[in-house]
Write an enzyme that holds these catalytic residues in place. Structure first.
Site, PDB file in Angstrom:
ATOM      1  N   ASP A   1      47.423  40.623  52.203  1.00 54.37           N
ATOM      2  CA  ASP A   1      46.191  40.248  51.504  1.00 54.37           C
ATOM      3  C   ASP A   1      45.201  41.419  51.407  1.00 54.37           C
ATOM      4  O   ASP A   1      45.506  42.536  51.852  1.00 54.37           O
ATOM      5  CB  ASP A   1      45.590  39.030  52.233  1.00 54.37           C
ATOM      6  CG  ASP A   1      45.062  37.989  51.273  1.00 54.37           C
ATOM      7  OD1 ASP A   1      44.567  38.367  50.203  1.00 54.37           O
ATOM      8  OD2 ASP A   1      45.144  36.794  51.602  1.00 54.37           O
TER       9      ASP A   1
ATOM     10  N   ASP B   1      42.800  32.881  43.525  1.00 53.58           N
ATOM     11  CA  ASP B   1      43.567  31.773  44.112  1.00 53.58           C
ATOM     12  C   ASP B   1      43.651  30.574  43.174  1.00 53.58           C
ATOM     13  O   ASP B   1      42.672  30.180  42.541  1.00 53.58           O
ATOM     14  CB  ASP B   1      42.909  31.313  45.419  1.00 53.58           C
ATOM     15  CG  ASP B   1      43.080  32.344  46.519  1.00 53.58           C
ATOM     16  OD1 ASP B   1      43.512  33.477  46.231  1.00 53.58           O
ATOM     17  OD2 ASP B   1      42.781  31.995  47.670  1.00 53.58           O
TER      18      ASP B   1
HETATM   19  C1  GLA Z   1      43.498  34.700  50.096  1.00 58.27           C
HETATM   20  C2  GLA Z   1      44.836  34.598  49.357  1.00 58.27           C
HETATM   21  C3  GLA Z   1      45.417  33.207  49.530  1.00 58.27           C
HETATM   22  C4  GLA Z   1      45.597  32.904  51.010  1.00 58.27           C
HETATM   23  C5  GLA Z   1      44.265  33.068  51.732  1.00 58.27           C
HETATM   24  C6  GLA Z   1      44.429  32.991  53.238  1.00 58.27           C
HETATM   25  O1  GLA Z   1      42.533  33.884  49.530  1.00 58.27           O
HETATM   26  O2  GLA Z   1      44.663  34.888  47.995  1.00 58.27           O
HETATM   27  O3  GLA Z   1      46.646  33.094  48.860  1.00 58.27           O
HETATM   28  O4  GLA Z   1      46.568  33.763  51.548  1.00 58.27           O
HETATM   29  O5  GLA Z   1      43.676  34.336  51.456  1.00 58.27           O
HETATM   30  O6  GLA Z   1      43.211  33.138  53.912  1.00 58.27           O
END
Ligand code: GLA
Length: 386
Positions: free
Chosen positions: A130, A187
């Site tokens: 990430d 997301d």
């Molecule tokens: C980010 C990523 C998600 C997930 C969250 C976890 O938002 O884009 O897919 O992995 O972190 O905290």
């Protein structure tokens, strides 16, 4: 043909985040592995079972190692990966380029090589990486290069899944870092507006996807129906209809995205399973050449929400997706001229409907399926000489 190396095709699997976020455990992952085998997911090609964020303690140990949360993973990560491997499946984990993960657990910044060695020791096959808490002064590409080098030299094949949400024009530089796939979107949320927004945002990025460089449009929401434990992802949003989940899956598959299931497969209903296990759609996603789709030239019906996507397949066939993301039924017509078939060739197309699983017959010069609102028609088109 030699077997393709890992990461050549869009990875398929399951990820804990969309439904469970912080509420993860070894029991959950073992259940998912069991169900992958008993309910046909493994046979359909799904293989990676990935724990997302929130798996570790909030502090590293004295030697600087990441420590799995003993309340969630009492048997430890090696035992869990052994269990998953014994089922013929692969095990994935999560970390972050920054000092912390997005949920505030330790990230791998300045621990890249130590963590990669640890992941290898645990038998990890996949790492999602990430972009939170990235030190501002350090270039993001450099941080992906670091972990990529660490993984490629850790003594184990670990697929590298970059996740920087499309920031910093990632599609321009991610491939050279060594990542196999890269998140290109913010997301996903379990609602139709999110599906539409993410798909439309990637239409002009199709040329960047390909073997070992999969454009990850985020984990699937098929079958969640508003059941995420995270309000932002899900239960406040209320989920999608079955038709919308079908269209979401078709878009992700045609556009070459990795297919990571995000629902609770322990309770998936038959409709969700039929979508996720649709072999005709999966075959398009897993075509060995991994070509990006092209969007047919604007036509009278072609708007931001109504469009036709075409993927050239290694067999010489074409996969054609007629997508109607609008709120009204539409007829979408494709002229075979626009697919590269001059009328003088006399070539017709036999169409096979990948959702009805039946032949639609042979067409000359054009086809024009009617597509209900929020729905799609996906066909496999085979050329016939006259
Ligand atoms: C980010 C990523 C998600 C997930 C969250 C976890 O938002 O884009 O897919 O992995 O972190 O905290």
């Amino acid at each position: 043909m030699a077997a393709e190396r890992f990461g050549a095709l869009p990875p398929m699997g399951w990820n804990s985040w969309n439904t469970f976020t912080w509420d993860i455990s070894e029991a959950l992952l073992r259940d998912v592995a069991d169900i992958f085998v008993s309910e046909g997911y493994k046979a359909a090609g799904y293989e990676y079972i990935v724990i997302d964020d929130c798996w570790s303690l909030k502090q590293r140990d004295e030697a600087g190692n990441l420590v799995p949360d003993p309340a969630k993973f009492p048997s430890g990560m090696k035992a869990l990966s052994d269990y998953i491997h014994a089922k013929g499946l692969k095990f994935g984990m999560y970390s972050c380029v920054g000092t912390h993960t997005c949920a505030g657990y330790p990230g791998s910044f300045e621990h890249e090589f130590q963590d990669a060695a640890q992941f290898a020791e645990w038998g990890v096959d996949f790492l999602k990486y990430d972009y939170c808490y990235k030190p501002k002064q350090i270039n993001g590409a450099l941080l992906y290069k670091r972990m990529s080098l660490a993984l490629k030299n850790c003594g184990r094949d670990i697929l590298f899944s970059a996740c920087n949400w499309g920031a910093d024009d990632v599609f321009l530089w991610i491939h050279e870092t060594g990542a196999h796939m890269y998140r290109s979107t913010l997301d996903i949320q379990d609602n139709w507006e999110s599906v539409k927004r993410l798909a439309i945002s990637q239409l002009d990025k199709a040329c960047y996807t390909g073997a070992y460089r999969h454009n990850d449009m985020d984990m699937l929401i098929v079958g969640i129906y508003g059941g995420s434990n995270n309000g932002w992802i899900g239960h406040i949003q209320g989920g999608c209809t079955d038709t919308e989940y079908k269209t979401h899956f078709s878009l992700w598959a045609l556009m070459g995205s990795p297919l990571m299931i995000g629902c609770d497969v322990r309770n998936a209903n038959q409709t969700a399973k039929n979508i996720l296990l649709n072999r005709d759609i999966l075959a398009i996603n897993q075509d060995i050449e991994c070509r990006g789709v092209y969007r047919l030239e604007p036509d009278w019906f072609n708007t931001e929400e109504v469009f036709i996507l075409v993927k050239t397949l290694s067999t010489g066939e074409l996969a054609i997706g007629f997508f109607n993301l609008s709120d009204e039924q539409k007829a979408l017509s494709v002229s075979f001229w626009d697919l590269g078939l001059p009328y003088s060739s006399g070539i017709s197309l036999s169409l096979y409907d990948c959702w009805a699983h039946e032949d639609m017959g042979t067409y000359q010069q054009q086809a024009a399926p009617i597509v209900p609102a929020h729905d799609c028609v996906v066909v496999r088109a085979k050329l016939n000489k006259s």
